[in-house]
Design a protein around this motif. Sequence first.
Motif, PDB file in Angstrom:
ATOM      1  N   ARG A  17       0.522  -0.916   0.080  1.00 22.82           N
ATOM      2  CA  ARG A  17      -0.051  -0.245  -0.093  1.00 22.82           C
ATOM      3  C   ARG A  17       0.915   1.354   0.153  1.00 22.82           C
ATOM      4  O   ARG A  17       1.157   2.132  -0.769  1.00 22.82           O
ATOM      5  CB  ARG A  17      -1.160   0.338   1.113  1.00 22.82           C
ATOM      6  N   THR A  18       1.684   1.072   0.488  1.00 20.35           N
ATOM      7  CA  THR A  18       2.576   2.579   0.778  1.00 20.35           C
ATOM      8  C   THR A  18       3.621   2.877  -0.152  1.00 20.35           C
ATOM      9  O   THR A  18       3.152   4.111  -0.395  1.00 20.35           O
ATOM     10  CB  THR A  18       3.588   2.759   2.168  1.00 20.35           C
ATOM     11  N   HIS A  75       4.338   5.737  12.094  1.00 23.21           N
ATOM     12  CA  HIS A  75       4.021   5.526  10.435  1.00 23.21           C
ATOM     13  C   HIS A  75       3.205   6.874  10.491  1.00 23.21           C
ATOM     14  O   HIS A  75       1.699   6.333  10.106  1.00 23.21           O
ATOM     15  CB  HIS A  75       3.246   4.360   9.833  1.00 23.21           C
ATOM     16  N   GLY A 107      -4.026  -2.848   7.508  1.00 22.52           N
ATOM     17  CA  GLY A 107      -3.469  -4.103   5.984  1.00 22.52           C
ATOM     18  C   GLY A 107      -2.052  -3.707   6.116  1.00 22.52           C
ATOM     19  O   GLY A 107      -1.187  -2.856   6.992  1.00 22.52           O
ATOM     20  N   PRO A 108      -1.195  -4.854   6.026  1.00 23.69           N
ATOM     21  CA  PRO A 108      -2.128  -6.195   5.751  1.00 23.69           C
ATOM     22  C   PRO A 108      -2.609  -7.212   6.677  1.00 23.69           C
ATOM     23  O   PRO A 108      -1.816  -7.170   7.139  1.00 23.69           O
ATOM     24  CB  PRO A 108      -0.839  -7.164   4.817  1.00 23.69           C
TER      25      PRO A 108
END
Length: 316
Positions: free
Chosen positions: A63-64, A141, A269-270
């Motif tokens: 994702r990131t 994060h 996620g994940p």
Amino acid sequence: MSFSYPILPGGHLLAIEGLEAPHIAALLDLAESYALLNRQGKTQRDLLKGRTLINLFFEDSTRTRTSFEIAGKRLGADIVNMSVSTSSVNKGETLLDTASTLNAMNTDILVVRHAQSGAPALLAQKVQAAVINAGDGTHEHPTQALLDALTIRRHKPDLRGLIVAICGDITHSRVARSNIHCLNAMGAEVRLVAPPTLLPADVTRLGVQVFHDMTKGLAGADVVMMLRLQKERMSGGQVPSAREFFRFFGLDREKLAYAKPDAIVMHPGPMNRGVEIDSSIADDPVRSVIGEQVEMGVALRMAVLDVLARGLRRNV
Ligand code: CP
């Protein structure tokens, strides 16, 4: 959108801790406008034309890394996804030497994920580029917490007083730390729900309420945020078994019933389906906003790049 004060002091985004509510709200407002444009298909702009963004990921990501790439491209940047596994890191090059090398190529924005807490902050002292922390060890994060706040705000417009239950493996979660700082700054009431073995030693200093029982921790919650059990960071013995963990701390319909009837369910996620969350909840189109979190990730990262681009030192 223009700002009368620096939204990201120092020209980097290294942590949520230290950001104040007006900074966060300004970023979320800007991200909201990008979310709208993205949905209208108006995605191409040249704010970052001539700029180079390097994704430097020392840990895995779907994702990131992808959303920073999409966000950067939508703003006109040149994007390089550095493959750490085939880089000179494997020949023993240090993190600082790798960063200095990228710096010498006139990199404008460095997006860094690293297993060591503090690695992006160290790089920010050594390079000219704006540094974005894409996840460092168990520290923070920040863009995940911001995209989570953006997603929550779309369903619950006033974050003040909202009850947010963050559940599962808190000890190893940089997402939890950034969310705690972000939600506290925005006036939400944060609860941590986990077994004692998955709570950090400094939990009492985080300004949260702690629960060891899902039914009590979820009672009356507006938002239920589930976290992944990070087995790769565990030394052993912290959880009995995935099956046992799910029984007591996995989110299923029975436990969710203790939250408010309109509570939303989130997961960064994940996901480990059947470990921290049941598939019937994760895929519930009414309660789950997990897909929307991913969508908001692109808009939020566009907003962060937009703000940082205003302070870049190199002229193009
Ligand atoms: N939420 C998150 O950081 O996902 P990735 O590890 O796929 O980037």
